[in-house]
Design a protein around this motif. Structure first.
Motif, PDB file in Angstrom:
ATOM      1  N   LYS A  94       0.771  -1.122  -0.007  1.00  0.00           N
ATOM      2  CA  LYS A  94       0.059   0.145  -0.100  1.00  0.00           C
ATOM      3  C   LYS A  94       0.894   1.173   0.034  1.00  0.00           C
ATOM      4  CE  LYS A  94      -0.479  -0.289   4.971  1.00  0.00           C
ATOM      5  NZ  LYS A  94      -1.539  -0.296   6.001  1.00  0.00           N
ATOM      6  N   VAL A  95       0.106   2.361  -0.436  1.00  0.00           N
ATOM      7  CA  VAL A  95       1.043   3.671  -0.324  1.00  0.00           C
ATOM      8  C   VAL A  95       0.109   4.428   0.647  1.00  0.00           C
ATOM      9  CG1 VAL A  95       1.437   5.803  -1.399  1.00  0.00           C
ATOM     10  CG2 VAL A  95       1.729   3.490  -2.698  1.00  0.00           C
ATOM     11  N   ILE A  96       0.609   5.090   1.624  1.00  0.00           N
ATOM     12  CA  ILE A  96      -0.115   6.052   2.764  1.00  0.00           C
ATOM     13  C   ILE A  96       0.487   7.405   2.341  1.00  0.00           C
ATOM     14  CG2 ILE A  96       0.052   6.690   5.114  1.00  0.00           C
ATOM     15  CD1 ILE A  96       0.954   3.789   5.909  1.00  0.00           C
ATOM     16  N   PRO A  97      -0.679   8.174   1.544  1.00  0.00           N
ATOM     17  CA  PRO A  97      -0.578   9.372   1.424  1.00  0.00           C
ATOM     18  C   PRO A  97      -0.553  10.319   2.630  1.00  0.00           C
ATOM     19  CG  PRO A  97      -2.735   8.938   0.858  1.00  0.00           C
ATOM     20  CD  PRO A  97      -1.995   7.864   1.600  1.00  0.00           C
ATOM     21  N   VAL A  98       0.340  10.976   2.940  1.00  0.00           N
ATOM     22  CA  VAL A  98       0.246  12.215   3.981  1.00  0.00           C
ATOM     23  C   VAL A  98       0.658  13.415   3.571  1.00  0.00           C
ATOM     24  CG1 VAL A  98       1.418  10.477   5.579  1.00  0.00           C
ATOM     25  CG2 VAL A  98       2.774  11.991   4.796  1.00  0.00           C
TER      26      VAL A  98
END
Lengths: 243, 243
Positions: B50-54
């Motif tokens: 997954k990619v966690i966008p912050v």
């Protein structure tokens, strides 16, 4: 504009974005081709002394009750109780000479309000295309062409006019620095310019324009260079620039 | 989408305008071709879990300190102290397989945050053009193509990709209702498509792209259909859509 950099020419597609494009040093040209800025050019061309743009219909009604000539439009229609909307044809003739016109419209007067922080605010429409382009060309400041759009959204007709201005300025000034939006507007104008009416019929808010039954208005608003007036904002009113 | 009306396809040129285009019933495709959404497609294609966008760099730094793979970009550059920015090439390879990637970028992660209210949020880039277009075509909801732009401003590269999607959907669905912005994007794409790299070189933020020295990235990001993954937002993270 930084004195070391070239003049910037930016198109802003929505009043809501104006602060990302302009500041208090900018010159903003407000564009609402169908129909507010065409109506303003028309009224001043026919001798109106000034146009007072108001955002609130209730304020417009107060002026109406005091006997002013008032144009009030929402969603493309004349607001109930008013004689005029934003059709420029309503302001063709001697009846506006020397008069103060009050105008409230869905998008145009909102765009004017958003532009107020600029160094100078002028009004563009196809009716004064060459004149506003020539004037802008000689300014030493960054220029933002503010499309009123439709309810904060991009619209085609204002973009085509912005593209026409970009095209004229670029032909005259090779040092101009263009935003991506300016480049896009010019490409769209190049595609549409040979028959803007049909282009808009086949594209822009097709149903909106047709349902408003304003074909005569649209044709009038697309005729370039029928006037040499440059309307400008001065102390909250729109007056003819003295040149 | 009203069941009596046709499917609407709208392009939104700035995250700041998203509420004028989309609501909680819309599907939003977030587009930040150079380079966030290309990086996300690349990471998931290479097996990232997954990619966690912050949005906040400080949050990204916390993840970095915990040992995550973190991409952090501001103004086109890798943020000091980070190994990766938003270059998709950093996520090509086995080192991302099975891993969680954390990503913060100038425009892309802001656009993702703006889109969160939608019914569903997916990620588009040239890398998955045909796959996302095909998926969108089969949805029964209105579609908003949200261009991340550049600091809330219109940019050309995201608009070209939006135009490519419009072009594909229009070819497949004659009942599609297009916004003016969709029509504009398609015209711009038609103008650019035969040589997008040169078109962008000659137009889009010319100095910005050149000064970032990312020619290799740009060429990579413009190659269509190198992956069939559809990244989608799920519980705040970006994961591969199961289909």
């Amino acid at each position: 504009m930084n004195s070391l950099s070239s003049q910037q020419l930016k198109v802003c597609f929505s009043p809501q974005l104006i602060k990302s494009y302009a500041d208090e040093n900018s010159i903003i040209m407000v564009i609402d081709v169908l129909r507010a800025t065409s109506a303003i050019c028309t009224a001043l061309h026919h001798g109106a002394e000034k146009v007072i743009p108001v955002v609130d219909v209730r304020v417009a009604r107060d002026y109406l009750n005091k006997g002013y000539i008032v144009g009030a439009e929402r969603n493309g229609e004349i607001v109930e109780g008013f004689e005029y909307g934003n059709s420029p044809l309503a302001f063709v003739g001697d009846h506006v000479a020397g008069k103060t016109i009050v105008l409230t419209t869905s998008n145009g007067t909102f765009a004017l309000a958003a532009a107020q922080m600029a160094h100078q605010v002028i009004i563009g429409s196809f009716l004064n295309l060459d004149t506003v382009s020539e004037w802008v060309k000689n300014q030493k400041r960054d220029i933002v062409l503010l499309c009123a759009g439709w309810k904060q959204r991009f619209n085609m007709e204002d973009t085509l006019f912005a593209g026409a201005v970009v095209s004229k300025l670029r032909a005259a000034n090779t040092g101009l620095s263009l935003s991506d939006s300016s480049i896009a507007a010019e490409i769209l104008y190049a595609k549409a310019k040979d028959n803007m009416f049909d282009f808009l019929e086949n594209t822009s808010h097709r149903n909106r324009l047709r349902s408003m039954n304003i074909e005569e208005d649209v044709r009038y608003c697309l005729i370039p260079n029928t006037t040499t007036v440059i309307p400008m904002l001065k102390d909250g009113n729109i007056v003819k620039m003295e040149r």
